[in-house]
Write an enzyme that holds these catalytic residues in place. Sequence first.
Site, PDB file in Angstrom:
ATOM      1  N   GLU A  96      31.675  37.146  29.353  1.00 51.02           N
ATOM      2  CA  GLU A  96      32.453  36.393  28.375  1.00 51.02           C
ATOM      3  C   GLU A  96      32.216  34.908  28.556  1.00 51.02           C
ATOM      4  O   GLU A  96      32.032  34.410  29.671  1.00 51.02           O
ATOM      5  CB  GLU A  96      33.936  36.706  28.563  1.00 51.02           C
ATOM      6  CG  GLU A  96      34.195  38.173  28.347  1.00 51.02           C
ATOM      7  CD  GLU A  96      35.642  38.521  28.169  1.00 51.02           C
ATOM      8  OE1 GLU A  96      36.512  37.725  28.582  1.00 51.02           O
ATOM      9  OE2 GLU A  96      35.902  39.590  27.609  1.00 51.02           O
ATOM     10  N   CYS A 132      33.373  27.322  28.597  1.00 48.30           N
ATOM     11  CA  CYS A 132      33.595  27.923  29.917  1.00 48.30           C
ATOM     12  C   CYS A 132      32.572  29.035  30.106  1.00 48.30           C
ATOM     13  O   CYS A 132      32.518  29.988  29.330  1.00 48.30           O
ATOM     14  CB  CYS A 132      35.031  28.449  29.994  1.00 48.30           C
ATOM     15  SG  CYS A 132      35.424  29.186  31.585  1.00 48.30           S
ATOM     16  N   CYS A 139      33.043  40.172  39.579  1.00 46.76           N
ATOM     17  CA  CYS A 139      33.208  39.230  40.685  1.00 46.76           C
ATOM     18  C   CYS A 139      33.528  39.993  41.957  1.00 46.76           C
ATOM     19  O   CYS A 139      34.191  41.031  41.920  1.00 46.76           O
ATOM     20  CB  CYS A 139      34.351  38.255  40.378  1.00 46.76           C
ATOM     21  SG  CYS A 139      34.483  36.901  41.574  1.00 46.76           S
ATOM     22  N   CYS A 143      40.340  37.989  44.110  1.00 49.26           N
ATOM     23  CA  CYS A 143      41.609  37.255  44.029  1.00 49.26           C
ATOM     24  C   CYS A 143      42.628  38.151  43.324  1.00 49.26           C
ATOM     25  O   CYS A 143      42.340  38.728  42.271  1.00 49.26           O
ATOM     26  CB  CYS A 143      41.429  35.947  43.263  1.00 49.26           C
ATOM     27  SG  CYS A 143      40.204  34.868  44.028  1.00 49.26           S
ATOM     28  N   CYS A 146      43.649  37.656  39.467  1.00 47.80           N
ATOM     29  CA  CYS A 146      42.594  37.442  38.466  1.00 47.80           C
ATOM     30  C   CYS A 146      42.095  38.763  37.897  1.00 47.80           C
ATOM     31  O   CYS A 146      41.763  39.683  38.649  1.00 47.80           O
ATOM     32  CB  CYS A 146      41.429  36.684  39.101  1.00 47.80           C
ATOM     33  SG  CYS A 146      40.074  36.392  37.949  1.00 47.80           S
ATOM     34  N   CYS A 362      42.272  31.265  31.725  1.00 45.37           N
ATOM     35  CA  CYS A 362      41.834  31.424  33.120  1.00 45.37           C
ATOM     36  C   CYS A 362      42.293  32.754  33.682  1.00 45.37           C
ATOM     37  O   CYS A 362      43.458  33.105  33.597  1.00 45.37           O
ATOM     38  CB  CYS A 362      42.485  30.367  34.016  1.00 45.37           C
ATOM     39  SG  CYS A 362      41.888  28.744  33.767  1.00 45.37           S
TER      40      CYS A 362
HETATM   41  N1  SAH Z   1      35.328  32.048  41.047  1.00 45.63           N
HETATM   42  C1  SAH Z   1      35.556  30.654  40.712  1.00 45.63           C
HETATM   43  C2  SAH Z   1      35.439  30.441  39.242  1.00 45.63           C
HETATM   44  C3  SAH Z   1      36.541  31.062  38.423  1.00 45.63           C
HETATM   45  S1  SAH Z   1      37.479  29.745  37.849  1.00 45.63           S
HETATM   46  C4  SAH Z   1      36.879  30.216  41.298  1.00 45.63           C
HETATM   47  O1  SAH Z   1      37.600  31.045  41.814  1.00 45.63           O
HETATM   48  O2  SAH Z   1      37.167  29.019  41.297  1.00 45.63           O
HETATM   49  C5  SAH Z   1      38.861  30.417  37.313  1.00 45.63           C
HETATM   50  C6  SAH Z   1      40.086  29.611  37.700  1.00 45.63           C
HETATM   51  O3  SAH Z   1      41.168  30.326  37.146  1.00 45.63           O
HETATM   52  C7  SAH Z   1      40.303  29.559  39.209  1.00 45.63           C
HETATM   53  O4  SAH Z   1      40.842  28.343  39.601  1.00 45.63           O
HETATM   54  C8  SAH Z   1      41.319  30.667  39.427  1.00 45.63           C
HETATM   55  O5  SAH Z   1      42.090  30.424  40.569  1.00 45.63           O
HETATM   56  C9  SAH Z   1      42.108  30.605  38.137  1.00 45.63           C
HETATM   57  N2  SAH Z   1      42.733  31.871  37.776  1.00 45.63           N
HETATM   58  C10 SAH Z   1      42.327  33.109  38.089  1.00 45.63           C
HETATM   59  N3  SAH Z   1      43.166  34.028  37.590  1.00 45.63           N
HETATM   60  C11 SAH Z   1      44.133  33.354  36.944  1.00 45.63           C
HETATM   61  C12 SAH Z   1      45.290  33.742  36.196  1.00 45.63           C
HETATM   62  N4  SAH Z   1      45.609  35.029  36.013  1.00 45.63           N
HETATM   63  N5  SAH Z   1      46.049  32.770  35.661  1.00 45.63           N
HETATM   64  C13 SAH Z   1      45.720  31.476  35.804  1.00 45.63           C
HETATM   65  N6  SAH Z   1      44.638  31.045  36.474  1.00 45.63           N
HETATM   66  C14 SAH Z   1      43.857  31.975  37.053  1.00 45.63           C
END
Ligand code: SAH
Length: 376
Positions: A96, A132, A139, A143, A146, A362
């Site tokens: 995406e 983006c 991945c 996390c 996410c 995000c």
């Molecule tokens: N893998 C990288 C790039 C992904 S960036 C990283 O972790 O930085 C995506 C951003 O969105 C990251 O800062 C992550 O912490 C945030 N993110 C992930 N899941 C989210 C959610 N459910 N709500 C808000 N932010 C989220």
Amino acid sequence: MPAEQKFELLGLNLEELTAVAVEKGQPQYRGEQLAEAIYRQRVTSVDAISTLPFAFRTVLADAGFRIGRPVIHRSFASVDGTVRYLIRLSDSESVETVWMPEGDGGEAGDGTEAGDAESATRAPSWNRATICVSSQVGCAVNCQFCLTAKLGIRRNLSAGEIVGQVLDVLSDQKVAMEQQRINLVFMGMGEPFLNYENFMKAVRLLVQEVGFPESRMTVSTAGIVSRIIDFGKESIRPKLAISLNGSNDAGREDVMPINRKWSLDALLEAARTFPLRSREKLTFEYVLLRGVNDSINNAREVVHLLRGIRAKVNLIALNPGPDLPFGTPSEEIVAAFQQVLIRGGIPAFVRRPRGRDIYAACGQLKRTEELVAIGS
Ligand code: SAH
């Protein structure tokens, strides 16, 4: 008779394109013509490169060369102007990519926006935008908040597939590079620093061939410390954002298991010694999870952690998703957290979600197709 094996031109740099041309008995400058067509005119098939002699196009096609642009499979439009693209790769995997236009009000950010931006202006006309971009299919980082993590890691994207997403969106949005101000954020699906070589090659192509200034690109990492150190040594590189999401090791480990491999100590040491350019700042992202990492005490710990680092913090209230065992904190909680950071001397901004209604915000990128498509 066209060759069985396919060779993709998208993803090759000028030197490599020139080598292809020369190998086929062509003059050096054909390499420049290939780069011009692929990266700037955004041509999608070798046949359509009208600057090349017909005979050379045929030779290329017969030898199995093709441009290899990924294809926009579907797109979903949000009420706030955000568009989420589902992009299909040559092996039928998909990723995406998100387009976030900003209106005329001048309230757009500074190139550090992720799937969220400071303003969520509806943008019938836009004068700048953020794309983006994804770096992996799925991945590996896991996390807990996410949605992309739920896919697991399927594979790395090639440099061509990373650049291809950008070209697809620019073409679909009819963007002329010279006229528009576009930011790129490598904050889509995947962990860019676990696909480091391809990611960096894509960055160099985007700068040198497509024409994006480095200052308009930001990469976000979950905290792959060894790669943060490598990244600091790159001569061409985007700005750096680090996903913090916890204010102490125990808390961060609960939501980001990667903290067991690279603890806060190591991460912040890398941040503190990161060679920033003049006027450059690091960005720390902090996803606020209700009752988990959003207390005043957590905020004080963040102030303490970041003291002495030239940085700002982007606060993101959790974007909810199915099967995520966390809640979104109230605006008051978010504002209180922000105030503690600001009073502690740390610039802190609250990201307004973009495209939550279409699962484009995000942490919501999961290749969902269940929403009504506006595209093909
Ligand atoms: N893998 C990288 C790039 C992904 S960036 C990283 O972790 O930085 C995506 C951003 O969105 C990251 O800062 C992550 O912490 C945030 N993110 C992930 N899941 C989210 C959610 N459910 N709500 C808000 N932010 C989220």
